[in-house]
Design a protein around this motif. Structure first.
Motif, short mmCIF file in Angstrom:
data_model
loop_
_atom_site.label_atom_id
_atom_site.label_comp_id
_atom_site.label_asym_id
_atom_site.label_seq_id
_atom_site.Cartn_x
_atom_site.Cartn_y
_atom_site.Cartn_z
N LEU A 192 0.81 -1.22 0.00
CA LEU A 192 0.00 0.00 0.00
C LEU A 192 0.85 1.26 0.00
CD1 LEU A 192 -2.74 -1.09 2.56
CD2 LEU A 192 -3.10 -0.61 0.14
N GLY A 193 2.10 1.17 0.38
CA GLY A 193 2.94 2.37 0.40
C GLY A 193 2.75 3.16 1.67
N HIS A 194 2.67 4.48 1.54
CA HIS A 194 2.64 5.33 2.74
C HIS A 194 1.62 6.47 2.56
CE1 HIS A 194 5.80 6.74 -0.01
NE2 HIS A 194 5.57 7.94 0.42
N GLY A 195 0.38 6.08 2.37
CA GLY A 195 -0.68 7.07 2.24
C GLY A 195 -1.16 7.60 3.58
N GLU A 196 -2.13 8.50 3.53
CA GLU A 196 -2.73 9.08 4.73
C GLU A 196 -4.14 8.52 4.89
OE1 GLU A 196 -1.76 13.39 5.43
OE2 GLU A 196 -1.28 13.27 3.30
N PHE A 197 -4.46 8.10 6.10
CA PHE A 197 -5.77 7.51 6.35
C PHE A 197 -6.87 8.56 6.20
CE2 PHE A 197 -3.12 4.32 8.38
CZ PHE A 197 -3.80 3.15 8.09
N LEU A 198 -7.96 8.14 5.56
CA LEU A 198 -9.14 8.98 5.39
C LEU A 198 -10.24 8.51 6.33
CD1 LEU A 198 -9.25 9.10 1.48
CD2 LEU A 198 -8.44 10.92 3.01
N ASP A 199 -11.06 9.45 6.77
CA ASP A 199 -12.22 9.08 7.57
C ASP A 199 -13.21 8.31 6.70
OD1 ASP A 199 -11.27 10.39 9.84
OD2 ASP A 199 -12.24 12.30 9.30
N LEU A 200 -13.88 7.36 7.31
CA LEU A 200 -14.92 6.63 6.58
C LEU A 200 -15.98 6.13 7.55
CD1 LEU A 200 -14.28 3.43 7.25
CD2 LEU A 200 -12.72 3.62 5.34
N GLU A 201 -17.12 5.80 6.98
CA GLU A 201 -18.23 5.22 7.74
C GLU A 201 -18.61 3.90 7.09
OE1 GLU A 201 -21.48 7.93 7.80
OE2 GLU A 201 -20.36 9.53 8.82
N THR A 202 -18.89 2.88 7.91
CA THR A 202 -19.32 1.59 7.38
C THR A 202 -20.57 1.13 8.10
OG1 THR A 202 -17.99 0.29 8.94
CG2 THR A 202 -16.93 0.94 6.88
N SER A 203 -21.35 0.34 7.40
CA SER A 203 -22.52 -0.30 8.02
C SER A 203 -22.79 -1.60 7.29
CB SER A 203 -23.76 0.61 7.94
OG SER A 203 -24.11 0.88 6.60
N GLY A 204 -23.28 -2.61 8.05
CA GLY A 204 -23.60 -3.91 7.46
C GLY A 204 -22.35 -4.70 7.16
N GLY A 205 -22.51 -5.74 6.36
CA GLY A 205 -21.38 -6.53 5.91
C GLY A 205 -20.94 -7.64 6.83
N GLY A 206 -21.66 -7.87 7.94
CA GLY A 206 -21.22 -8.92 8.85
C GLY A 206 -19.89 -8.54 9.48
N LEU A 207 -18.96 -9.50 9.56
CA LEU A 207 -17.66 -9.25 10.17
C LEU A 207 -16.69 -8.76 9.09
CD1 LEU A 207 -16.07 -9.36 12.81
CD2 LEU A 207 -15.36 -11.68 12.20
#
Length: 570
Positions: free
Chosen positions: A453-468
């Motif tokens: 993945l290299g050395h990027g910067e983490f972005l905010d995100l939202e998740t819902s569903g999908g089980g584990l």
């Protein structure tokens, strides 16, 4: 044209003060001019006015359907630039669920990736290998060994950490040709070894060939600050900037339990001896940070950070989440059910956060130079299996998202047959008779997915569903977005998860790489893109199935038991 600007006027109409007067040749005939003016008015309205309003050539539509008598009071909007035609693509051929799977439905997964950065970065070289200090004397570690170089380059720019239990028990440094002291002993599988400057020179060729860095540990079990400083002097001269940290002793909190020191020896004794080591080392390598305390007890962290030492400090902690070795019950026993659970994910994050909060109080970095699923000796249900690869991806990315700077997955150079089964790499050949080849175990491929993945910067995100499932997003230095989805639903039972992904921009390309395995318990069957290898470069990867060109929203399905890396450009 702006709404407030008047339309251009035509020639003066007859009957005004500009009307023609009779001359000596008689009255002027104005009607030819009036006819010409009328033609010019029509031409002006039909052709010139649209140009002034849009700044473009008249379109075929405006020429075929002119409206010379109707104008709009509102400005005509500038049309958005049209996307170039979508290039031809090859879609990723994703493996489906294993044959015979019950295909239990999984709730649809929604991921919304923000353009906002979380403040954490994925460090270059986040994943590395932790080895025993005695492995410095292993002659296979050199830059001409294509087998080990390949394994290391598959981890990006890894950190090689040398320490482990061996350093305070079976390790002896000498720069003057001394033999092994009688009080330092080992056994057939774990021999005691003398390490010399020539060994450091040889190992440096490996670092250069694989673009790796190194962290060393000096012997605290046999108190000798001068000998440790001598080793650091030679190491600093040999490795230069590739030597990034030094630790004094390995897991000193365990010395009284293992017999390295007497039972009365404790943290205050450790700090007293540490200061003597630190002063001696500072004289020969003042810019080398001290990494410590390398303990698995939280009570030892702050005394190290508070210690008055002359050099920079880095907080280190060792972490083996499934550390209960004498039981198969409880949430810390090494079972696949525990490994693939949200409870373990959350507990691990809480432990790391406690260390990070303390380190920030003292304005230092936090590393985990020795880690793994379990410190239990021998095989257990979590070793060598595909579930360990899925865990390694999530564990590494979540640690980096929280702020951990370095990870060293504890490994071994012993043979795959009979050697430590949790090691990410191992050597071929009969037990204790390595043949010079190296192989990867399942957890190695999880580490490799993170390293690419290299050395990027983490972005905010939202998740819902999908089980584990767990998801992470990164903004890369080139402006692209990488999204990593670890689907920890059981591949022998769960159906594919339908994913709706909202991106921070309209994607023009979307590529995919995926790590798969037929079941959680499958040994040595983890693959990346169908092969036992590190991921290929992003530019060579196929396109996400169903990719919506020029859209912020992407929809696709992901098979259970996979870790998927998606990369989008805009």
């Amino acid at each position: 044209m702006p709404e407030s600007d008047p339309l251009p006027s035509g020639p003066p109409a007859p009957g005004t003060d500009q009307e023609a007067k009779p001359g000596k040749n008689g009255p002027r005939k104005w009607w030819p001019f009036a006819a010409l003016a009328a033609v010019l008015v029509v031409a002006l309205v039909v052709f010139v006015l649209p140009l002034l309003q849009t700044g473009n050539e008249p379109s075929p539509a405006s020429q075929s359907s002119p409206s010379p008598t109707t104008t709009s009071a509102s400005p005509t909007p500038t049309p958005s630039a049209a996307l170039p035609p979508a290039p031809p693509v090859t879609y990723y051929d994703q493996a489906g669920p294993p044959a015979g799977s019950p295909l239990t439905a999984v709730d649809p997964l929604t991921i919304k990736v923000s353009a906002n950065k979380s403040g954490a970065k994925l460090p270059d070289g986040i994943v590395g290998l932790s080895l025993e200090a005695t492995d410095l004397a292993d002659t296979s570690l050199h830059g001409g060994n294509a087998q080990i170089v390949s394994r290391l380059t598959g981890l990006g720019k890894p950190l090689l950490r040398f320490g482990g239990n061996a350093v305070d028990r079976r390790f002896f440094w000498s720069s003057s040709g001394e033999g092994l002291p009688a009080n330092i002993t080992g056994d057939k599988a774990h021999p005691a070894r003398v390490v010399t400057p020539a060994d450091l020179t040889r190992v440096n060729t490996l670092l250069e060939a694989s673009d790796a860095t190194i962290s060393l540990t000096v012997d605290l079990g046999h108190f000798d600050p001068a000998r440790a400083a001598d080793m650091v002097k030679h190491a600093s001269q040999t490795f230069g900037p590739r030597l990034v940290s030094l630790t004094v002793g390995n897991e000193p909190n365990g010395f009284p339990l293992s017999g390295v020191r007497d039972k009365s020896w404790g943290v205050n004794d450790y700090i007293k001896e540490l200061k003597q080591y630190a002063d001696a080392i500072y004289k020969v390598a003042p810019d080398l940070p001290l990494l410590g305390p390398g303990a698995y007890e939280q009570s030892w962290w702050e005394p190290f950070l508070k210690a008055d030492l002359p050099q920079k400090k880095i907080l280190s902690l060792h972490n083996y989440p499934l550390h209960v070795c004498d039981s198969t019950s409880g949430d810390r026993a090494p079972t696949v059910a525990n490994l693939m659970s949200s409870k373990l994910h959350d507990a691990t994050a809480a432990y790391q956060t406690a260390a990070l909060d303390l380190a920030r109080k003292y304005n230092v970095e936090t590393w985990m130079p020795e880690t793994g699923i379990s410190a239990c000796s021998g095989s257990n249900p979590t070793t060598k299996v595909h579930a360990s690869a899925l865990w390694a991806v999530d564990y590494s990315l979540n640690a980096a998202r929280l702020g951990i700077q370095r990870l060293g997955f504890h490994s071994s150079l012993l043979t795959c047959v009979g050697g430590p089964p949790m090691s990410a790499i191992c050597t071929g050949g009969p037990y204790l008779k390595p043949d010079g080849t190296f192989s990867e175990r399942s957890n190695y491929f999880g580490m490799s997915m993170v390293a690419e993945l290299g050395h990027g910067e983490f972005l905010d995100l939202e998740t819902s569903g999908g089980g584990l499932t767990y998801a992470y997003a990164l903004q890369n230095p080139d402006g692209s977005t990488s999204v990593v989805i670890i689907n920890q639903n059981d591949p022998t039972q769960a159906a594919q998860a339908e994913v709706t992904l909202e991106l921070p921009g309209k994607a023009l390309t979307g590529t995919m790489s995926q790590m798969t395995g037929p079941s959680f318990s499958a040994e040595d069957q983890t693959r990346i893109d169908g092969a036992f290898q590190a991921p290929v470069p992003v530019a060579e990867r196929p396109t996400v199935p169903g990719f919506a060109y020029g859209s912020k929203t992407q929809t696709f399905a992901l098979t259970a038991g996979t870790a998927t890396v998606l990369n989008f450009t805009y």
